[in-house]
Design an enzyme around this catalytic site. Sequence first.
Site, mmCIF file in Angstrom:
data_model
loop_
_atom_site.group_PDB
_atom_site.id
_atom_site.type_symbol
_atom_site.label_atom_id
_atom_site.label_comp_id
_atom_site.label_asym_id
_atom_site.label_seq_id
_atom_site.Cartn_x
_atom_site.Cartn_y
_atom_site.Cartn_z
ATOM 1 N N GLN A 171 -0.943 -8.077 5.655
ATOM 2 C CA GLN A 171 -1.225 -9.427 3.996
ATOM 3 C C GLN A 171 -2.415 -9.508 5.615
ATOM 4 O OE1 GLN A 171 0.688 -10.292 1.621
ATOM 5 N NE2 GLN A 171 0.830 -8.363 2.029
ATOM 6 N N ALA A 203 5.850 -18.020 -0.966
ATOM 7 C CA ALA A 203 5.866 -16.462 -0.484
ATOM 8 C C ALA A 203 3.424 -16.573 -0.717
ATOM 9 C CB ALA A 203 6.261 -15.444 -1.912
ATOM 10 N N HIS A 204 3.391 -15.509 -1.245
ATOM 11 C CA HIS A 204 1.380 -15.245 -0.562
ATOM 12 C C HIS A 204 0.499 -15.988 -1.532
ATOM 13 C CE1 HIS A 204 2.678 -10.731 -1.255
ATOM 14 N NE2 HIS A 204 2.986 -11.023 -2.439
ATOM 15 N N ASN A 205 0.101 -16.031 -1.288
ATOM 16 C CA ASN A 205 -0.778 -16.515 -2.634
ATOM 17 C C ASN A 205 -0.998 -17.831 -3.298
ATOM 18 O OD1 ASN A 205 -1.487 -13.413 -2.415
ATOM 19 N ND2 ASN A 205 -2.968 -14.923 -1.293
#
Length: 352
Positions: A201, A242-244
């Site tokens: 990431q 979560a990511h993004n």
Amino acid sequence: MAQRNCTYRLSELAEKLDGVIQGSDGTIFGLNTLEKATQEQLSFLANPRYVSQLTSTSAGAVLVTPEMADQVTGTALIVDSPYMAFAKVSQLFDWRLDDESEGVHPSAFVHASATIGSNVTVGAGVVVDANVTLEDNCIIGPNCVIQAGSIVGQSSRLEANVTLYPDVVLGQNCLVHSGAVIGADGFGFAPSKQGWVKICQLGGVRIGHSVEIGANTTIDRGALDHTYIGDGVKLDNHIQIAHNVVIGEQTAIAGCTAVAGSTKIGRHCTIAGHCGITGHLTIADHTHITAMSLISKSITASGQAFSSGTGQEKHSDWKRNVVRFRQLDDMARRLKQLEQKIDNLSIEGLNK
């Protein structure tokens, strides 16, 4: 009670709140409920179910609307919105305002390349890594870890045991509660015959101004671009971002909700507790989602409310409803067959 040790004249509070005193002026030492307040404390009535307590409360004064003022047997502080007035006056008694510590605790580690602003407090056991910036008036609680290249904005506060991974930017006037982890890896793995292959990431986290992040809440870093939290967002305890993910300005999310990767949540949304929001969705501005809902499709029109959780019911009723729910598919097929038979009978009748 964890309240700041201070006093105010009721007339001072009335001026700050644009309120009007009905009764005598007095000294206020703190806040409390209608049931437990003493003569030196201020209380409020925002929920009609507690109206009966107006005649029995020992509070030195009660925040009420003009319509309710005649039901207060003691002193009333009349305001347009008692709940909003309570919110504002609570800030005057916040125990954090009694903090007088300043400077870097001897047990803290601050890297030589870090930039520390004026009036900054760094508590015991804190680690401030390379190229970190702590802007003016920050307070970093005990045992926090702020990793390389992160920025904590002016007048922001990290309570004890907060972790900021590398490349996290926190805006001004933010409050992050204990146990929060910001910038951990997003959940990214590619399947292979040999097993899961980790996707590193490489993005960061960008958090706006006046954001509050609850205890043990986690916000993952982006895979390539950043994860974004807008100005004024309020996140409760035990939330997973979560990511993004992108969360728009002034949105509030209650405890134990999880938002999967790359979902974009609009501005001024309210999301209740224990909700699940799947990935790669778009949720329009001013959306309200009720408790225990699963959101699996995008919401494109603003200002709507959505629910999917079941409401409270007696266990005996719930058991019967679960049985019927399991029969829905069979019932739907039988209903379709009946409709087809009726249609056929109608056609036969017309042909005679």
